[in-house]
Design a protein around this motif. Structure first.
Motif, short mmCIF file in Angstrom:
data_model
loop_
_atom_site.label_atom_id
_atom_site.label_comp_id
_atom_site.label_asym_id
_atom_site.label_seq_id
_atom_site.Cartn_x
_atom_site.Cartn_y
_atom_site.Cartn_z
N LEU A 124 0.85 -1.19 0.00
CA LEU A 124 0.00 0.00 0.00
C LEU A 124 0.88 1.24 0.00
O LEU A 124 1.92 1.25 0.67
N THR A 125 0.48 2.26 -0.74
CA THR A 125 1.22 3.51 -0.74
C THR A 125 0.28 4.66 -0.45
O THR A 125 -0.91 4.60 -0.77
N GLY A 126 0.82 5.72 0.17
CA GLY A 126 0.03 6.89 0.52
C GLY A 126 -0.13 7.80 -0.68
O GLY A 126 0.39 7.53 -1.74
N PRO A 127 -0.87 8.91 -0.49
CA PRO A 127 -1.50 9.34 0.75
C PRO A 127 -2.99 9.02 0.83
O PRO A 127 -3.62 9.28 1.84
N GLU A 128 -3.57 8.46 -0.24
CA GLU A 128 -5.02 8.20 -0.21
C GLU A 128 -5.34 7.20 0.91
O GLU A 128 -4.54 6.33 1.23
N PRO A 129 -6.52 7.32 1.52
CA PRO A 129 -6.90 6.39 2.58
C PRO A 129 -7.10 4.97 2.04
O PRO A 129 -7.49 4.78 0.90
N HIS A 130 -6.81 4.02 2.89
CA HIS A 130 -7.03 2.60 2.57
C HIS A 130 -7.92 2.02 3.65
O HIS A 130 -7.71 2.28 4.84
N VAL A 173 -10.06 -1.68 9.50
CA VAL A 173 -9.07 -0.66 9.79
C VAL A 173 -9.04 0.37 8.67
O VAL A 173 -9.11 0.02 7.49
N GLU A 174 -8.97 1.63 9.07
CA GLU A 174 -8.81 2.73 8.12
C GLU A 174 -7.40 3.25 8.27
O GLU A 174 -6.98 3.63 9.37
N LEU A 175 -6.66 3.28 7.16
CA LEU A 175 -5.27 3.71 7.16
C LEU A 175 -5.10 4.99 6.38
O LEU A 175 -5.68 5.14 5.30
N SER A 176 -4.30 5.89 6.90
CA SER A 176 -3.96 7.09 6.16
C SER A 176 -2.48 7.40 6.40
O SER A 176 -1.94 7.12 7.47
N ALA A 177 -1.84 7.94 5.37
CA ALA A 177 -0.41 8.24 5.44
C ALA A 177 -0.21 9.75 5.42
O ALA A 177 -1.01 10.49 4.86
N ASN A 178 0.92 10.18 6.01
CA ASN A 178 1.18 11.61 6.04
C ASN A 178 2.12 12.06 4.93
O ASN A 178 2.53 13.21 4.89
N ASP A 179 2.45 11.15 4.00
CA ASP A 179 3.40 11.47 2.95
C ASP A 179 3.05 10.65 1.71
O ASP A 179 2.75 9.46 1.82
N PRO A 180 3.11 11.25 0.51
CA PRO A 180 2.79 10.50 -0.70
C PRO A 180 3.72 9.31 -0.93
O PRO A 180 3.37 8.35 -1.62
#
Length: 193
Positions: A124-130, A173-180
């Motif tokens: 998985l890669t950011g930043p969109e929510p997963h 689980v909802e995942l979000s990243a702070n960096d693309p």
């Protein structure tokens, strides 16, 4: 959600003695290399050589760092893995040798005992929510780069590189990243009986 911080993971020698691996999680807890039902680990591969054989085990490998590795199987199949390729699944009792493309690599390795557990791994890669679901088994999250926020119901946890989280079913689980450029691996583990 059970957290496994990077500092809690233990380093141990490879089965063939050719290097070391950092064990993230194993079932049953504390199981040896000959007795686990499933195992998740990271390894540093510094030289070419044969892979350890694990009879009755299925394995998935993903390159985390470095220029890649070429897998040469005894039946003639070859495949090159790098940071852009999808995690690659194969039987861990199939004879294979690894040849580094250009320098050492770090990899993520998931193994499960055939007939008892099945597994799958995705990057998985950011930043969109997963949004991921743990159903009929476990979901293990391994944060590779960047910072991640994991929300399960009202519980919120932050995962930094090297941290992992284990979720039992049923869980969403909802995942979000702070960096693309943030990267995480999601591993599903399902019992076969």
């Amino acid at each position: 959600m059970r957290l496994i911080r990077a500092r809690e993971c233990r380093a141990m020698p490879w089965k063939n003695g050719g290097g070391t691996t950092t064990e993230i999680a194993v079932h049953p807890q504390g199981a040896s290399l000959d007795a686990f039902d499933w195992r998740i680990s990271m390894a540093h591969v510094g030289s070419d050589g044969p892979f350890s054989s694990f009879p009755g085990i299925d394995r998935t490998l993903a390159v985390l760092r470095g220029n890649g590795i070429r897998l040469a199987f005894s039946d003639g199949e070859t495949i090159t893995l790098d940071r852009q390729t999808e995690p690659f699944a194969f039987a861990a009792d199939r004879a294979v040798a690894g040849q580094l493309v250009a320098g050492p690599i770090d990899d993520l390795n998931v193994m499960s005992r055939r007939g008892r557990w099945a597994h799958a791994m995705q990057r998985l890669t950011g930043p969109e929510p997963h949004v991921l679901e743990a159903d009929a088994g476990l979901l293990v999250l391994v944060a590779r780069t960047g910072g991640w926020t994991a929300r399960v119901g009202a519980a919120i946890e932050t995962l930094v590189p090297g941290d992992s989280a284990v979720l039992d079913d049923p869980a969403r689980v909802e995942l979000s990243a702070n960096d693309p450029e943030s990267e995480m691996f999601a591993i599903t583990l399902r019992p076969m009986s």
